[in-house]
Design a protein around this motif. Structure first.
Motif, PDB file in Angstrom:
ATOM      1  N   LEU A 172       0.823  -1.213   0.000  1.00 48.20           N
ATOM      2  CA  LEU A 172       0.000   0.000   0.000  1.00 48.20           C
ATOM      3  C   LEU A 172       0.855   1.261   0.000  1.00 48.20           C
ATOM      4  CD1 LEU A 172      -2.657  -1.264   2.550  1.00 48.20           C
ATOM      5  CD2 LEU A 172      -3.038  -0.856   0.104  1.00 48.20           C
ATOM      6  N   ASP A 173       1.975   1.241   0.714  1.00 43.14           N
ATOM      7  CA  ASP A 173       2.879   2.389   0.700  1.00 43.14           C
ATOM      8  C   ASP A 173       3.408   2.641  -0.711  1.00 43.14           C
ATOM      9  OD1 ASP A 173       2.555   2.817   3.412  1.00 43.14           O
ATOM     10  OD2 ASP A 173       4.368   1.702   3.974  1.00 43.14           O
ATOM     11  N   TYR A 174       3.707   1.564  -1.408  1.00 39.82           N
ATOM     12  CA  TYR A 174       4.171   1.667  -2.794  1.00 39.82           C
ATOM     13  C   TYR A 174       3.086   2.297  -3.669  1.00 39.82           C
ATOM     14  CZ  TYR A 174       6.734   0.006  -6.951  1.00 39.82           C
ATOM     15  OH  TYR A 174       7.437  -0.072  -8.122  1.00 39.82           O
ATOM     16  N   ALA A 175       1.850   1.800  -3.496  1.00 39.23           N
ATOM     17  CA  ALA A 175       0.734   2.350  -4.272  1.00 39.23           C
ATOM     18  C   ALA A 175       0.504   3.819  -3.945  1.00 39.23           C
ATOM     19  CB  ALA A 175      -0.532   1.539  -3.993  1.00 39.23           C
ATOM     20  N   ALA A 176       0.562   4.164  -2.664  1.00 38.81           N
ATOM     21  CA  ALA A 176       0.362   5.562  -2.268  1.00 38.81           C
ATOM     22  C   ALA A 176       1.409   6.469  -2.908  1.00 38.81           C
ATOM     23  CB  ALA A 176       0.422   5.676  -0.744  1.00 38.81           C
ATOM     24  N   GLN A 177       2.650   6.001  -2.945  1.00 45.05           N
ATOM     25  CA  GLN A 177       3.714   6.800  -3.570  1.00 45.05           C
ATOM     26  C   GLN A 177       3.396   7.072  -5.031  1.00 45.05           C
ATOM     27  OE1 GLN A 177       7.614   4.979  -3.418  1.00 45.05           O
ATOM     28  NE2 GLN A 177       8.443   6.396  -4.942  1.00 45.05           N
ATOM     29  N   LEU A 178       2.940   6.051  -5.748  1.00 41.22           N
ATOM     30  CA  LEU A 178       2.617   6.237  -7.163  1.00 41.22           C
ATOM     31  C   LEU A 178       1.502   7.259  -7.351  1.00 41.22           C
ATOM     32  CD1 LEU A 178       2.687   2.599  -8.606  1.00 41.22           C
ATOM     33  CD2 LEU A 178       4.341   4.411  -9.014  1.00 41.22           C
ATOM     34  N   ILE A 179       0.463   7.157  -6.526  1.00 39.35           N
ATOM     35  CA  ILE A 179      -0.662   8.087  -6.649  1.00 39.35           C
ATOM     36  C   ILE A 179      -0.227   9.513  -6.302  1.00 39.35           C
ATOM     37  CG2 ILE A 179      -2.934   8.709  -5.756  1.00 39.35           C
ATOM     38  CD1 ILE A 179      -3.102   6.235  -7.421  1.00 39.35           C
ATOM     39  N   LEU A 180       0.477   9.660  -5.203  1.00 39.29           N
ATOM     40  CA  LEU A 180       0.846  10.994  -4.725  1.00 39.29           C
ATOM     41  C   LEU A 180       1.871  11.655  -5.648  1.00 39.29           C
ATOM     42  CD1 LEU A 180       0.987  10.273  -0.895  1.00 39.29           C
ATOM     43  CD2 LEU A 180      -0.805  11.473  -2.155  1.00 39.29           C
ATOM     44  N   GLU A 181       2.651  10.853  -6.373  1.00 35.14           N
ATOM     45  CA  GLU A 181       3.605  11.395  -7.340  1.00 35.14           C
ATOM     46  C   GLU A 181       3.015  11.484  -8.740  1.00 35.14           C
ATOM     47  OE1 GLU A 181       7.153   9.054  -7.134  1.00 35.14           O
ATOM     48  OE2 GLU A 181       7.713   9.811  -5.139  1.00 35.14           O
ATOM     49  N   SER A 182       1.704  11.271  -8.859  1.00 30.00           N
ATOM     50  CA  SER A 182       0.978  11.356 -10.133  1.00 30.00           C
ATOM     51  C   SER A 182       1.504  10.375 -11.172  1.00 30.00           C
ATOM     52  CB  SER A 182       1.032  12.791 -10.694  1.00 30.00           C
ATOM     53  OG  SER A 182       0.449  13.697  -9.789  1.00 30.00           O
ATOM     54  N   GLN A 183       1.983   9.224 -10.706  1.00 30.20           N
ATOM     55  CA  GLN A 183       2.418   8.170 -11.622  1.00 30.20           C
ATOM     56  C   GLN A 183       1.318   7.142 -11.876  1.00 30.20           C
ATOM     57  OE1 GLN A 183       6.417   6.524 -11.110  1.00 30.20           O
ATOM     58  NE2 GLN A 183       6.787   8.069  -9.552  1.00 30.20           N
ATOM     59  N   ALA A 184       0.211   7.254 -11.164  1.00 28.39           N
ATOM     60  CA  ALA A 184      -0.946   6.382 -11.373  1.00 28.39           C
ATOM     61  C   ALA A 184      -2.201   7.176 -11.055  1.00 28.39           C
ATOM     62  CB  ALA A 184      -0.864   5.134 -10.499  1.00 28.39           C
ATOM     63  N   THR A 185      -3.266   6.884 -11.791  1.00 31.27           N
ATOM     64  CA  THR A 185      -4.518   7.609 -11.601  1.00 31.27           C
ATOM     65  C   THR A 185      -5.340   7.039 -10.458  1.00 31.27           C
ATOM     66  OG1 THR A 185      -4.553   8.111 -13.974  1.00 31.27           O
ATOM     67  CG2 THR A 185      -6.619   8.391 -12.765  1.00 31.27           C
ATOM     68  N   TYR A 186      -5.414   5.714 -10.393  1.00 31.48           N
ATOM     69  CA  TYR A 186      -6.195   5.053  -9.352  1.00 31.48           C
ATOM     70  C   TYR A 186      -5.358   4.006  -8.627  1.00 31.48           C
ATOM     71  CZ  TYR A 186     -10.431   6.835 -11.691  1.00 31.48           C
ATOM     72  OH  TYR A 186     -11.398   7.633 -12.235  1.00 31.48           O
ATOM     73  N   ALA A 187      -5.754   3.742  -7.396  1.00 30.07           N
ATOM     74  CA  ALA A 187      -5.314   2.542  -6.685  1.00 30.07           C
ATOM     75  C   ALA A 187      -6.522   1.616  -6.616  1.00 30.07           C
ATOM     76  CB  ALA A 187      -4.825   2.868  -5.287  1.00 30.07           C
ATOM     77  N   VAL A 188      -6.338   0.373  -7.038  1.00 29.19           N
ATOM     78  CA  VAL A 188      -7.392  -0.633  -6.970  1.00 29.19           C
ATOM     79  C   VAL A 188      -7.000  -1.628  -5.883  1.00 29.19           C
ATOM     80  CG1 VAL A 188      -8.667  -2.423  -8.198  1.00 29.19           C
ATOM     81  CG2 VAL A 188      -7.953  -0.346  -9.407  1.00 29.19           C
ATOM     82  N   VAL A 189      -7.734  -1.605  -4.777  1.00 24.67           N
ATOM     83  CA  VAL A 189      -7.409  -2.480  -3.646  1.00 24.67           C
ATOM     84  C   VAL A 189      -8.392  -3.649  -3.654  1.00 24.67           C
ATOM     85  CG1 VAL A 189      -6.267  -0.741  -2.245  1.00 24.67           C
ATOM     86  CG2 VAL A 189      -8.740  -0.964  -2.096  1.00 24.67           C
ATOM     87  N   LEU A 190      -7.839  -4.850  -3.474  1.00 24.46           N
ATOM     88  CA  LEU A 190      -8.600  -6.055  -3.756  1.00 24.46           C
ATOM     89  C   LEU A 190      -8.853  -6.890  -2.504  1.00 24.46           C
ATOM     90  CD1 LEU A 190      -6.661  -7.183  -6.966  1.00 24.46           C
ATOM     91  CD2 LEU A 190      -8.695  -5.724  -6.820  1.00 24.46           C
ATOM     92  N   SER A 191      -9.958  -7.610  -2.521  1.00 22.15           N
ATOM     93  CA  SER A 191     -10.245  -8.725  -1.627  1.00 22.15           C
ATOM     94  C   SER A 191     -11.252  -8.430  -0.528  1.00 22.15           C
ATOM     95  CB  SER A 191      -8.977  -9.288  -0.987  1.00 22.15           C
ATOM     96  OG  SER A 191      -9.229 -10.561  -0.451  1.00 22.15           O
ATOM     97  N   ARG A 192     -12.224  -9.311  -0.461  1.00 26.78           N
ATOM     98  CA  ARG A 192     -13.131  -9.343   0.693  1.00 26.78           C
ATOM     99  C   ARG A 192     -12.404  -9.963   1.879  1.00 26.78           C
ATOM    100  NH1 ARG A 192     -18.258 -13.410   1.063  1.00 26.78           N
ATOM    101  NH2 ARG A 192     -18.630 -13.230   3.300  1.00 26.78           N
ATOM    102  N   GLY A 193     -11.633 -11.015   1.620  1.00 28.73           N
ATOM    103  CA  GLY A 193     -10.934 -11.700   2.690  1.00 28.73           C
ATOM    104  C   GLY A 193     -10.381 -13.019   2.204  1.00 28.73           C
TER     105      GLY A 193
END
Length: 224
Positions: free
Chosen positions: A33-54
């Motif tokens: 998630l930290d990796y994904a947050a970095q991409l979003i906050l640095e405008s390297q990705a538009t969305y984060a898609v987080v997966l799984s009910r469990g």
């Protein structure tokens, strides 16, 4: 090292990886998630898609009042707490395993929204199976989108050597079995739907009415 795209990724995808007893993502999931947050906050990705009910391997933790906490919800809360705009976080709150992660990400989120340039981030212990499964599901016909799949590996943060070894052994066996599953399912998306909804223990009615306990090594179980 973050793969630098020539244009932003449409989405960075974070597969499910388990919650602790308090309902928070495990340390190794936080690394994703930290990796994904970095991409979003640095405008390297538009969305984060987080997966799984469990997972089917253990019951979910609950909030006050006994409401189950699903992994996607916990992951979304984590990202928003770290400054990611809630409108940039998309949740799959249905899947129960890695094949389901890839399937629901494709048919429920990425295809309808036209998200084709994707980066999937997971830990070292999980990467081989994730790559095989996501590439396979993205290849199934028909393909309204030309998926461009990229993968990024993060460390197994917070996982003991014993747990990492047990989970790696389980992953190795699962990867070895995947070729037979792929051959059985076929090349069509509709064939995967039938496999999931008619034969797969996590999603089929047969799996619900004739519950059988999957045997998971005690140390490997700690990785869920």
């Amino acid at each position: 090292m973050t793969p630098r795209p020539d244009r932003p990724y449409d989405a960075v995808i974070v597969p499910g990886g388990g919650l602790d007893d308090a309902g928070a993502p495990h340390p190794w999931v936080r690394a994703r998630l930290d990796y994904a947050a970095q991409l979003i906050l640095e405008s390297q990705a538009t969305y984060a898609v987080v997966l799984s009910r469990g997972t089917t391997h253990r019951p979910p933790p609950t909030e006050r009042g006994g409401v189950p906490i699903d992994e996607a919800t916990a992951s979304a809360r984590y990202l928003v707490a770290r400054g990611v705009d809630a409108g940039c976080v998309l949740m799959d709150r249905w899947s129960l395993d890695t094949i389901g992660n890839a399937f629901f990400a494709r048919v429920s989120i990425c295809e309808p929204l036209g998200l084709g340039k994707l980066l999937v981030v997971t830990n070292t212990f999980h990467m081989d199976r994730v790559r095989v499964i996501f590439d396979w599901v993205a290849s199934l016909l028909p393909r309204p989108l030309d998926f461009q799949m990229t993968y990024a590996e993060v460390p197994n943060d917070g996982m003991s050597d014993e747990v990492a070894l047990a989970r790696a052994e389980k992953e190795c066996r699962a990867v070895a079995n995947l070729e037979a599953t792929k051959a059985k399912v076929g090349t069509q998306l509709s064939q995967l739907v039938r496999f999931l909804m008619v034969e797969h223990a996590a999603y089929s009615t047969a799996g619900v009415v004739s519950v059988s306990e999957a045997v998971v090594d005690r140390d490997a179980l700690k990785s869920y």
